[in-house]
Design a protein around this motif. Structure first.
Motif, PDB file in Angstrom:
ATOM      1  N   LEU A 180       0.825  -1.208   0.000  1.00  0.00           N
ATOM      2  CA  LEU A 180       0.000   0.000   0.000  1.00  0.00           C
ATOM      3  C   LEU A 180       0.860   1.260   0.000  1.00  0.00           C
ATOM      4  CD1 LEU A 180      -2.897  -0.935   2.451  1.00  0.00           C
ATOM      5  CD2 LEU A 180      -2.998  -0.710  -0.038  1.00  0.00           C
ATOM      6  N   VAL A 181       1.903   1.275   0.798  1.00  0.00           N
ATOM      7  CA  VAL A 181       2.791   2.437   0.829  1.00  0.00           C
ATOM      8  C   VAL A 181       3.544   2.551  -0.494  1.00  0.00           C
ATOM      9  CG1 VAL A 181       4.790   3.486   1.966  1.00  0.00           C
ATOM     10  CG2 VAL A 181       2.985   2.436   3.340  1.00  0.00           C
ATOM     11  N   GLN A 182       3.994   1.430  -1.030  1.00  0.00           N
ATOM     12  CA  GLN A 182       4.674   1.463  -2.332  1.00  0.00           C
ATOM     13  C   GLN A 182       3.783   2.107  -3.388  1.00  0.00           C
ATOM     14  OE1 GLN A 182       5.813  -2.553  -3.381  1.00  0.00           O
ATOM     15  NE2 GLN A 182       6.697  -2.884  -1.365  1.00  0.00           N
ATOM     16  N   ARG A 183       2.537   1.669  -3.429  1.00  0.00           N
ATOM     17  CA  ARG A 183       1.613   2.201  -4.436  1.00  0.00           C
ATOM     18  C   ARG A 183       1.291   3.674  -4.166  1.00  0.00           C
ATOM     19  NH1 ARG A 183      -0.702  -2.589  -6.917  1.00  0.00           N
ATOM     20  NH2 ARG A 183       1.206  -3.753  -7.335  1.00  0.00           N
ATOM     21  N   GLY A 184       1.154   4.033  -2.904  1.00  0.00           N
ATOM     22  CA  GLY A 184       0.892   5.435  -2.566  1.00  0.00           C
ATOM     23  C   GLY A 184       2.034   6.342  -2.959  1.00  0.00           C
ATOM     24  N   VAL A 185       3.247   5.913  -2.656  1.00  0.00           N
ATOM     25  CA  VAL A 185       4.426   6.687  -3.022  1.00  0.00           C
ATOM     26  C   VAL A 185       4.554   6.747  -4.541  1.00  0.00           C
ATOM     27  CG1 VAL A 185       6.959   6.753  -2.959  1.00  0.00           C
ATOM     28  CG2 VAL A 185       5.664   6.248  -0.883  1.00  0.00           C
ATOM     29  N   GLY A 186       4.389   5.595  -5.175  1.00  0.00           N
ATOM     30  CA  GLY A 186       4.510   5.551  -6.627  1.00  0.00           C
ATOM     31  C   GLY A 186       3.506   6.457  -7.316  1.00  0.00           C
ATOM     32  N   MET A 187       2.264   6.392  -6.886  1.00  0.00           N
ATOM     33  CA  MET A 187       1.241   7.232  -7.498  1.00  0.00           C
ATOM     34  C   MET A 187       1.507   8.702  -7.232  1.00  0.00           C
ATOM     35  SD  MET A 187      -1.239   7.103  -9.442  1.00  0.00           S
ATOM     36  CE  MET A 187      -2.624   8.042 -10.009  1.00  0.00           C
ATOM     37  N   SER A 188       1.945   9.038  -6.044  1.00  0.00           N
ATOM     38  CA  SER A 188       2.246  10.441  -5.728  1.00  0.00           C
ATOM     39  C   SER A 188       3.395  10.959  -6.584  1.00  0.00           C
ATOM     40  CB  SER A 188       2.577  10.590  -4.238  1.00  0.00           C
ATOM     41  OG  SER A 188       1.453  10.263  -3.453  1.00  0.00           O
ATOM     42  N   LEU A 189       4.435  10.160  -6.743  1.00  0.00           N
ATOM     43  CA  LEU A 189       5.549  10.572  -7.603  1.00  0.00           C
ATOM     44  C   LEU A 189       5.102  10.680  -9.054  1.00  0.00           C
ATOM     45  CD1 LEU A 189       8.521   8.520  -6.103  1.00  0.00           C
ATOM     46  CD2 LEU A 189       8.058  10.972  -5.840  1.00  0.00           C
ATOM     47  N   LEU A 190       4.254   9.760  -9.475  1.00  0.00           N
ATOM     48  CA  LEU A 190       3.728   9.801 -10.837  1.00  0.00           C
ATOM     49  C   LEU A 190       2.898  11.070 -11.048  1.00  0.00           C
ATOM     50  CD1 LEU A 190       3.610   8.198 -13.486  1.00  0.00           C
ATOM     51  CD2 LEU A 190       1.555   7.101 -12.613  1.00  0.00           C
TER      52      LEU A 190
END
Length: 121
Positions: free
Chosen positions: A38-48
């Protein structure tokens, strides 16, 4: 929305999404990040999201981008391209290091740019 307002809006979105990415990892170490999808996806989406705003800013105002080489525009765009097109080949170590250690510098630069010409001036 005039040119300056559009630039400010995109910078503010870059700042906001970047702060989100950094906030997700502030209290984490790499091993914790690697275990938390969940954190990986949150960070990834935020950076995206932040990097997509960079792409939009480059297209909308290339002169503004050229005037501010202190922001690594090409690197941010490159990261966006890798994340947007290589979902299963994303280097989690790189994403974590970016969010935890590089994003704060980007936020400081963007905040400086936002305060050069406060809204309404």
């Amino acid at each position: 929305m005039n040119r300056e307002e559009r630039i400010r809006s995109l910078l503010d979105r870059i700042r906001s999404a970047s702060l989100d990415a950094h906030g997700f990892v502030t209290e984490l170490e790499l091993q914790d990040f690697r275990k938390n999808l969940l954190v990986q996806r949150g960070v990834g989406m935020s950076l995206l999201m932040a990097s997509e705003c960079v792409v939009q800013l480059e297209a909308f105002s290339p002169d503004f981008v050229a005037e501010h080489p202190e922001i690594p525009w090409a690197m941010i765009r490159g990261m966006r391209n890798r994340m947007a097109h290589g979902y299963f080949d994303i280097d989690l170590n790189y994403v974590f290091q970016t969010a935890k250690h590089e994003v704060p510098d980007l936020v400081r630069i963007v905040e400086t740019l936002l305060h050069i010409h406060p809204q309404g001036e």
